[in-house]
Design an enzyme around this catalytic site. Structure first.
Site, PDB file in Angstrom:
ATOM      1  N   ASP A   1       0.856  -1.175   0.000  1.00 15.79           N
ATOM      2  CA  ASP A   1       0.000   0.000   0.000  1.00 15.79           C
ATOM      3  C   ASP A   1       0.909   1.249   0.000  1.00 15.79           C
ATOM      4  O   ASP A   1       1.844   1.331   0.807  1.00 15.79           O
ATOM      5  CB  ASP A   1      -0.837  -0.057   1.293  1.00 15.79           C
ATOM      6  CG  ASP A   1      -1.906   1.011   1.344  1.00 15.79           C
ATOM      7  OD1 ASP A   1      -1.769   2.026   0.639  1.00 15.79           O
ATOM      8  OD2 ASP A   1      -2.874   0.812   2.109  1.00 15.79           O
TER       9      ASP A   1
ATOM     10  N   GLU B   1      29.522  10.699   1.016  1.00 13.93           N
ATOM     11  CA  GLU B   1      29.820   9.291   1.255  1.00 13.93           C
ATOM     12  C   GLU B   1      29.584   8.490  -0.025  1.00 13.93           C
ATOM     13  O   GLU B   1      29.594   7.270  -0.005  1.00 13.93           O
ATOM     14  CB  GLU B   1      29.005   8.735   2.419  1.00 13.93           C
ATOM     15  CG  GLU B   1      27.517   8.829   2.236  1.00 13.93           C
ATOM     16  CD  GLU B   1      26.769   8.104   3.333  1.00 13.93           C
ATOM     17  OE1 GLU B   1      26.849   6.875   3.366  1.00 13.93           O
ATOM     18  OE2 GLU B   1      26.122   8.788   4.149  1.00 13.93           O
TER      19      GLU B   1
ATOM     20  N   CYS C   1      26.474  10.107   6.908  1.00 10.19           N
ATOM     21  CA  CYS C   1      25.666  11.331   6.727  1.00 10.19           C
ATOM     22  C   CYS C   1      26.137  12.497   7.594  1.00 10.19           C
ATOM     23  O   CYS C   1      25.619  13.608   7.475  1.00 10.19           O
ATOM     24  CB  CYS C   1      24.201  11.040   7.051  1.00 10.19           C
ATOM     25  SG  CYS C   1      23.507   9.763   6.026  1.00 10.19           S
TER      26      CYS C   1
ATOM     27  N   THR D   1      13.877   4.615   0.598  1.00  9.18           N
ATOM     28  CA  THR D   1      14.545   5.727   1.306  1.00  9.18           C
ATOM     29  C   THR D   1      15.767   6.224   0.525  1.00  9.18           C
ATOM     30  O   THR D   1      16.638   6.875   1.083  1.00  9.18           O
ATOM     31  CB  THR D   1      14.957   5.331   2.745  1.00  9.18           C
ATOM     32  OG1 THR D   1      15.998   4.351   2.684  1.00  9.18           O
ATOM     33  CG2 THR D   1      13.791   4.777   3.536  1.00  9.18           C
TER      34      THR D   1
ATOM     35  N   SER E   1      19.560   0.330  12.773  1.00 10.88           N
ATOM     36  CA  SER E   1      20.073   1.682  12.472  1.00 10.88           C
ATOM     37  C   SER E   1      19.157   2.758  13.071  1.00 10.88           C
ATOM     38  O   SER E   1      19.629   3.808  13.514  1.00 10.88           O
ATOM     39  CB  SER E   1      20.239   1.890  10.966  1.00 10.88           C
ATOM     40  OG  SER E   1      19.003   2.037  10.300  1.00 10.88           O
TER      41      SER E   1
ATOM     42  N   HIS F   1      18.700  15.101  10.948  1.00 11.59           N
ATOM     43  CA  HIS F   1      19.055  14.296   9.775  1.00 11.59           C
ATOM     44  C   HIS F   1      17.825  13.450   9.428  1.00 11.59           C
ATOM     45  O   HIS F   1      17.224  12.844  10.305  1.00 11.59           O
ATOM     46  CB  HIS F   1      20.255  13.403  10.084  1.00 11.59           C
ATOM     47  CG  HIS F   1      20.448  12.321   9.065  1.00 11.59           C
ATOM     48  ND1 HIS F   1      20.591  12.606   7.724  1.00 11.59           N
ATOM     49  CD2 HIS F   1      20.481  10.963   9.162  1.00 11.59           C
ATOM     50  CE1 HIS F   1      20.720  11.468   7.050  1.00 11.59           C
ATOM     51  NE2 HIS F   1      20.646  10.464   7.902  1.00 11.59           N
TER      52      HIS F   1
ATOM     53  N   LYS G   1      10.200  10.616  14.898  1.00 15.75           N
ATOM     54  CA  LYS G   1      10.600   9.600  15.888  1.00 15.75           C
ATOM     55  C   LYS G   1      11.689  10.178  16.796  1.00 15.75           C
ATOM     56  O   LYS G   1      11.667   9.994  18.008  1.00 15.75           O
ATOM     57  CB  LYS G   1      11.212   8.370  15.177  1.00 15.75           C
ATOM     58  CG  LYS G   1      10.235   7.399  14.552  1.00 15.75           C
ATOM     59  CD  LYS G   1      11.057   6.256  13.916  1.00 15.75           C
ATOM     60  CE  LYS G   1      10.257   5.393  12.975  1.00 15.75           C
ATOM     61  NZ  LYS G   1       9.324   4.480  13.599  1.00 15.75           N
TER      62      LYS G   1
ATOM     63  N   ASN H   1      16.427  10.466   0.935  1.00 12.48           N
ATOM     64  CA  ASN H   1      17.663  10.614   1.712  1.00 12.48           C
ATOM     65  C   ASN H   1      18.768  11.148   0.796  1.00 12.48           C
ATOM     66  O   ASN H   1      18.988  10.626  -0.292  1.00 12.48           O
ATOM     67  CB  ASN H   1      18.085   9.268   2.313  1.00 12.48           C
ATOM     68  CG  ASN H   1      19.139   9.428   3.402  1.00 12.48           C
ATOM     69  OD1 ASN H   1      19.634  10.533   3.645  1.00 12.48           O
ATOM     70  ND2 ASN H   1      19.472   8.340   4.076  1.00 12.48           N
TER      71      ASN H   1
ATOM     72  N   SER I   1      25.730   7.141  10.235  1.00 12.54           N
ATOM     73  CA  SER I   1      25.875   5.749  10.668  1.00 12.54           C
ATOM     74  C   SER I   1      27.330   5.397  10.907  1.00 12.54           C
ATOM     75  O   SER I   1      28.238   5.976  10.320  1.00 12.54           O
ATOM     76  CB  SER I   1      25.296   4.822   9.601  1.00 12.54           C
ATOM     77  OG  SER I   1      23.902   4.858   9.643  1.00 12.54           O
TER      78      SER I   1
END
Ligand code: HMG
Length: 400
Positions: free
Chosen positions: A32, A82, A114, A155, A204, A236, A245, A279, A311
Site C-alpha cells: 500500500d 559518502e 551522513c 529511502t 540503524s 538528519h 521519531k 535521503n 551511521s
C-alpha cells in the site's frame, strides 16, 4: 573582546533531473502506498540521470553562491560526501575548476556517512574564528543507493547543499557550544567494492536514537540551551518520519510528554524538501534547514537546533540563531523550481538507471545527454571524468 559571530551567510541546493513517485515504487513492491507516504513519510525520490553525479549536483548547488558573493576571501572548500567518485582525488577539485575558484585555496573531501557535512561546518567555523576575514564554502553532496526490492529502497534520494560560512552571517549565527557522540557500530556501511549500501535497517533506527540522545546529553553537559528554548528542530532525515521519531524520543528522554502538536510544530517545516527528494545522506540535515528557513514561520531571532547523525556512528547536536532579515537572502523560488522541474520516470527507466554501471575499461565512453542543468558529466576517458558546463543555464542572481 567579543568574538564576531560565525555562521551560514548563504545556502543553496540542487537535486537531480529525474524523480520517481512512490506510488510507482509501492506498486512494484506490492505494498500500500500509504506505507511509504505515512509509514516512512516519503512521497517520491530524486534519481540521478546518466550524466549526473555528486560533482554536477555540488557545482549546481554552489554556482549561485559564487555568483552572488564572488570568490574574494574564499580560501577553503570542504566537500562532504559518502558517495565519492575517487579514492584519492577530492570531488571538490572538479567543482573548484567548474566554478573557476582561485588557486590560492585548500580543497578537501570529508567522510563519515551522513555526518560529514556537520564536521565540515564545525571546521569552517574554527577557521573563521581564527581569521574572520576568511570565507569557507561547505558542500554536502550525495546519491543514496540501496539494493532493488529491499525495505531500504524507498529511502533512496539525491541532492547537494552548498553553504557559504562567514563571520557576521546573514542567515544563521551558529553557536559555539556543541554536543558530540561516537561509537563503532555496524548499522549501515558501504565497502569499497559496492555501489549500494549495506544496512541493518531496524537497528540503524535504534542506533540513531541512542546517538542523538548521547549528543544531546553532551551538549547540555557543556552548557548548551534547554530543549524548550529551541523554536524548531532540524534532524538528519533518512526518511522524514525519522525526524518525528527522533524528536519524540528526545522529548521523552528528558521527561516531557511528546504530544503530536508539539512535535509537529517543532519538526514539520524541516521535512518539506526531504519528503520529495529522499535521503541525500550528508545533505539531508541541511535540506531540512533550507526547508525550515523557507517555511511559513518567521524565525527571525529564534534559536533552532541542528541534529546530525551519520551511521557507523557519529552524532552532533548544536544550535544557531536565525538572523533578522534572513528571508531577503533565501532562494525559496529557486528551491521550489529545483523540485518541480524534475522529470517523472517510470519504473523501467528507474531500474535501468539503478543497474547501470560506469565503464571501467579506460576507453572513451560518451554519456547520453539527458539533463538540462548547468553542469553535466559528458564522458569517461582514460579513467577520467570529463565534465561540461552550460553557463547559459545557471540561475545565477535570483534573490527572492
Ligand atoms: P520497513 O521494513 O519498511 O519497516 O523498514 P516497517 O515494516 O516497520 O514499516 C515502516 C513504518 O511504516 C512502520 O511505522 C509501519 O507501521 C508503517 P513505525 O512503526 O516505524 O511508526 N506502515 C504503514 N503506515 C501506514 N500505512 C500502511 C503501513 N504499513 C506499514 N499501510 C526501514 C523501514 C527504515 C528500516 C527501512 O526503510 C530501511 O532499512 N531504511 C534504510 C536505513 C535507514 O534509513 N535508517 C535510519 C537510521 S540510520 C541513518 O539515518 C543513517 C543513514 O542516513 C546513512 C548514513 O548515515 O550515511 C541511513
Amino acid at each position: 573582546m567579543n568574538a564576531r559571530p560565525v555562521g551560514i551567510h548563504d545556502i543553496s541546493f540542487a537535486t537531480t533531473h529525474y524523480v520517481l513517485d512512490h506510488v510507482v515504487l509501492a506498486q512494484q513492491h506490492g505494498v500500500d502506498a500509504d506505507k511509504f507516504h505515512f509509514g516512512l513519510g516519503q512521497d517520491a525520490m530524486s534519481i540521478a540521470a546518466a550524466d549526473e553525479d555528486i560533482v554536477t549536483m555540488a557545482a549546481a548547488a554552489a554556482a549561485p553562491i559564487i555568483e552572488r558573493h564572488g570568490v574574494e576571501h574564499l580560501r577553503t572548500v570542504l566537500l562532504a560526501t559518502e558517495s565519492g567518485i575517487d579514492q584519492a582525488k577530492s570531488a571538490g577539485l572538479y567543482l573548484h575548476s567548474l566554478l573557476g575558484l582561485p588557486t590560492a585555496a585548500r580543497v578537501v573531501e570529508l567522510k563519515q556517512a551522513c555526518y560529514g557535512a556537520t564536521a565540515a561546518l564545525q571546521f569552517a567555523m574554527a577557521l573563521i574564528t581564527v581569521d574572520p576575514s576568511q570565507r569557507v564554502l561547505v558542500i554536502a553532496t550525495d546519491i543514496a543507493k540501496y539494493e532493488l526490492g529491499t525495505a531500504a529502497e524507498p529511502t533512496q534520494g539525491a541532492a547537494a547543499v552548498a553553504m557559504l560560512v562567514t563571520a557576521d552571517p546573514a542567515i544563521l549565527r551558529l553557536e559555539p557550544v556543541s554536543g558530540v557522540y561516537a561509537k563503532d557500530i555496524m548499522d549501515f556501511w558501504r565497502p569499497n567494492y559496492r555501489t549500494a549500501a549495506v544496512v541493518d535497517g531496524k537497528s540503524s533506527v535504534l542506533a540513531y536514537l541512542e546517538a542523538i540522545e548521547g549528543a544531546w546529553q553532551d551538549y547540555r553537559d557543556r552548557g548548551g540551551r534547554k530543549l524548550t528554548e529551541f523554536t524548531q528542530f532540524c534532524y538528519h532525515q533518512p526518511f522524514t518520519k525519522m525526524a518525528y521519531k527522533a524528536h519524540r524520543h528526545l522529548l521523552d528522554s528528558q521527561g516531557f510528554t511528546p504530544d503530536p502538536q508539539t512535535v509537529e510544530a517543532a519538526v514539520s517545516d524541516s521535512t518539506g524538501y526531504n519528503r520529495t527528494i529522499g535521503n541525500s545522506y550528508t545533505a539531508s540535515l541541511y535540506l531540512g534547514l533550507a526547508a525550515a528557513l523557507d517555511g511559513h514561520a518567521d524565525l527571525s531571532g529564534r534559536p533552532i537546533a541542528l541534529v546530525s547523525y551519520g551511521s557507523g556512528c557519529v552524532a552532533e547536536f548544536f544550535g544557531g540563531t536565525v538572523v533578522d532579515g534572513y528571508r531577503d537572502q533565501l532562494r525559496t523560488a529557486a528551491n521550489g523550481n529545483a523540485i518541480t522541474r524534475r522529470k517523472p520516470i517510470d519504473y523501467d527507466r528507474y531500474r535501468a538507471l539503478h543497474e547501470a554501471e560506469l565503464p571501467s575499461d579506460g576507453r572513451r565512453h560518451v554519456l547520453p545527454e539527458e539533463t538540462s542543468g548547468p553542469f553535466r558529466l559528458a564522458a569517461i576517458s582514460e579513467h577520467k571524468r570529463i565534465y561540461e558546463t552550460r553557463t547559459e543555464h545557471i540561475e545565477l542572481t535570483e534573490i527572492n
